[in-house]
Write a protein that holds these residues in place. Structure first.
Motif, mmCIF file in Angstrom:
data_model
loop_
_atom_site.group_PDB
_atom_site.id
_atom_site.type_symbol
_atom_site.label_atom_id
_atom_site.label_comp_id
_atom_site.label_asym_id
_atom_site.label_seq_id
_atom_site.Cartn_x
_atom_site.Cartn_y
_atom_site.Cartn_z
ATOM 1 N N LEU A 6 0.825 -1.215 0.000
ATOM 2 C CA LEU A 6 0.000 0.000 0.000
ATOM 3 C C LEU A 6 0.858 1.263 0.000
ATOM 4 C CD1 LEU A 6 -2.937 -0.944 2.388
ATOM 5 C CD2 LEU A 6 -2.935 -0.846 -0.098
ATOM 6 N N GLY A 7 1.948 1.244 0.752
ATOM 7 C CA GLY A 7 2.849 2.396 0.760
ATOM 8 C C GLY A 7 3.429 2.669 -0.612
ATOM 9 N N SER A 8 3.804 1.617 -1.323
ATOM 10 C CA SER A 8 4.341 1.773 -2.678
ATOM 11 C C SER A 8 3.290 2.331 -3.629
ATOM 12 C CB SER A 8 4.848 0.427 -3.200
ATOM 13 O OG SER A 8 5.909 -0.044 -2.414
ATOM 14 N N ILE A 9 2.061 1.894 -3.475
ATOM 15 C CA ILE A 9 0.983 2.384 -4.341
ATOM 16 C C ILE A 9 0.734 3.873 -4.098
ATOM 17 C CG2 ILE A 9 -1.505 2.231 -4.765
ATOM 18 C CD1 ILE A 9 -1.191 -0.836 -4.220
ATOM 19 N N VAL A 10 0.630 4.267 -2.838
ATOM 20 C CA VAL A 10 0.383 5.684 -2.526
ATOM 21 C C VAL A 10 1.534 6.548 -3.041
ATOM 22 C CG1 VAL A 10 0.170 7.362 -0.643
ATOM 23 C CG2 VAL A 10 -1.107 5.225 -0.555
ATOM 24 N N LEU A 11 2.766 6.123 -2.787
ATOM 25 C CA LEU A 11 3.915 6.912 -3.250
ATOM 26 C C LEU A 11 3.998 6.947 -4.773
ATOM 27 C CD1 LEU A 11 6.671 5.912 -0.686
ATOM 28 C CD2 LEU A 11 5.563 8.134 -0.923
ATOM 29 N N GLY A 12 3.609 5.869 -5.428
ATOM 30 C CA GLY A 12 3.636 5.846 -6.885
ATOM 31 C C GLY A 12 2.670 6.860 -7.491
ATOM 32 N N PHE A 13 1.456 6.909 -6.963
ATOM 33 C CA PHE A 13 0.498 7.899 -7.457
ATOM 34 C C PHE A 13 0.935 9.317 -7.088
ATOM 35 C CE2 PHE A 13 -2.573 4.308 -7.618
ATOM 36 C CZ PHE A 13 -2.895 4.417 -8.962
ATOM 37 N N GLU A 14 1.464 9.457 -5.903
ATOM 38 C CA GLU A 14 1.915 10.783 -5.472
ATOM 39 C C GLU A 14 3.089 11.258 -6.319
ATOM 40 O OE1 GLU A 14 2.747 13.078 -1.253
ATOM 41 O OE2 GLU A 14 2.919 10.895 -1.333
ATOM 42 N N LEU A 15 3.926 10.335 -6.746
ATOM 43 C CA LEU A 15 5.062 10.664 -7.587
ATOM 44 C C LEU A 15 4.596 11.354 -8.867
ATOM 45 C CD1 LEU A 15 8.052 8.402 -8.116
ATOM 46 C CD2 LEU A 15 6.916 9.251 -10.121
ATOM 47 N N ILE A 16 3.547 10.839 -9.476
ATOM 48 C CA ILE A 16 3.007 11.433 -10.704
ATOM 49 C C ILE A 16 2.494 12.847 -10.420
ATOM 50 C CG2 ILE A 16 1.162 11.239 -12.433
ATOM 51 C CD1 ILE A 16 1.415 8.136 -11.979
ATOM 52 N N VAL A 17 1.780 13.010 -9.318
ATOM 53 C CA VAL A 17 1.221 14.320 -8.974
ATOM 54 C C VAL A 17 2.333 15.329 -8.677
ATOM 55 C CG1 VAL A 17 -0.202 15.538 -7.281
ATOM 56 C CG2 VAL A 17 -0.953 13.339 -8.176
ATOM 57 N N VAL A 18 3.371 14.899 -7.979
ATOM 58 C CA VAL A 18 4.488 15.805 -7.669
ATOM 59 C C VAL A 18 5.222 16.217 -8.945
ATOM 60 C CG1 VAL A 18 6.755 15.909 -6.547
ATOM 61 C CG2 VAL A 18 4.775 15.089 -5.285
ATOM 62 N N PHE A 19 5.417 15.269 -9.853
ATOM 63 C CA PHE A 19 6.056 15.596 -11.123
ATOM 64 C C PHE A 19 5.248 16.666 -11.866
ATOM 65 C CE2 PHE A 19 6.106 14.792 -15.744
ATOM 66 C CZ PHE A 19 7.428 15.152 -16.015
ATOM 67 N N LEU A 20 3.933 16.448 -11.959
ATOM 68 C CA LEU A 20 3.085 17.428 -12.634
ATOM 69 C C LEU A 20 3.045 18.752 -11.869
ATOM 70 C CD1 LEU A 20 0.171 15.078 -13.721
ATOM 71 C CD2 LEU A 20 1.983 16.033 -15.159
ATOM 72 N N GLY A 21 3.083 18.683 -10.535
ATOM 73 C CA GLY A 21 3.109 19.895 -9.725
ATOM 74 C C GLY A 21 4.373 20.713 -9.939
ATOM 75 N N ALA A 22 5.499 20.032 -10.125
ATOM 76 C CA ALA A 22 6.749 20.741 -10.414
ATOM 77 C C ALA A 22 6.641 21.474 -11.744
ATOM 78 C CB ALA A 22 7.920 19.764 -10.427
ATOM 79 N N LEU A 23 5.987 20.842 -12.704
ATOM 80 C CA LEU A 23 5.776 21.512 -13.992
ATOM 81 C C LEU A 23 4.860 22.723 -13.837
ATOM 82 C CD1 LEU A 23 5.405 18.466 -16.404
ATOM 83 C CD2 LEU A 23 7.401 19.923 -16.048
ATOM 84 N N VAL A 24 3.868 22.628 -12.962
ATOM 85 C CA VAL A 24 2.977 23.765 -12.694
ATOM 86 C C VAL A 24 3.755 24.913 -12.063
ATOM 87 C CG1 VAL A 24 1.045 24.548 -11.257
ATOM 88 C CG2 VAL A 24 0.852 22.424 -12.559
ATOM 89 N N LEU A 25 4.592 24.606 -11.064
ATOM 90 C CA LEU A 25 5.406 25.652 -10.432
ATOM 91 C C LEU A 25 6.314 26.325 -11.448
ATOM 92 C CD1 LEU A 25 6.408 23.995 -7.038
ATOM 93 C CD2 LEU A 25 4.791 25.855 -7.409
#
Length: 128
Positions: free
Chosen positions: A19-38
């Motif tokens: 479960l930890g790997s799944i949450v971090l995997g989805f969060e990884l995508i969001v953080v990547f896109l968030g960096a592009l937004v910043l």
């Protein structure tokens, strides 16, 4: 088949690790896109937005790889704090950070409890 050709049995992953790997995997995508937004909003210089985002992504990948150890869980908590702290750069990250931190907390608590109960149940059946 000879002994040399038989595949090694796969290690049984704990629920907390999965479960930890799944949450971090989805969060990884969001953080990547968030960096592009910043970067796109010019909230930070390009090197800081993209470099900081890349650093957090690398930390998440390391945490996923280390989830079988306590170090992976601790690194996961650090990543959650960093994502929430990014809210000071872009307020939407407060919401994103709160959602993922809530999911992370729930997964760590519930999965640890289930893993512990499963281990206790397996130990009781082995001693019979």
């Amino acid at each position: 088949m000879s002994d040399a050709q038989q595949p090694r049995p796969r290690r049984q992953r704990s629920l907390r690790e999965s479960l930890g790997s799944i949450v971090l995997g989805f969060e990884l995508i969001v953080v990547f896109l968030g960096a592009l937004v910043l970067f796109g909003l010019n909230a930070l210089p390009a090197w800081a937005a993209l470099g900081g985002g890349a650093l957090v992504v690398v930390l998440m990948i390391a945490a996923i790889g280390l989830m079988r150890n306590r170090a992976g869980v601790v690194l996961g908590w650090i990543v959650q704090a960093l994502v929430v702290a990014a809210g000071f750069l872009q307020p939407a990250f407060f919401i994103v950070g709160a959602i993922f931190t809530a999911m992370w907390t729930y997964c760590m608590i519930v999965a640890s409890r289930i893993d512990r109960n499963t281990t206790d149940r397996n130990n009781r059946t082995e001693t019979r």
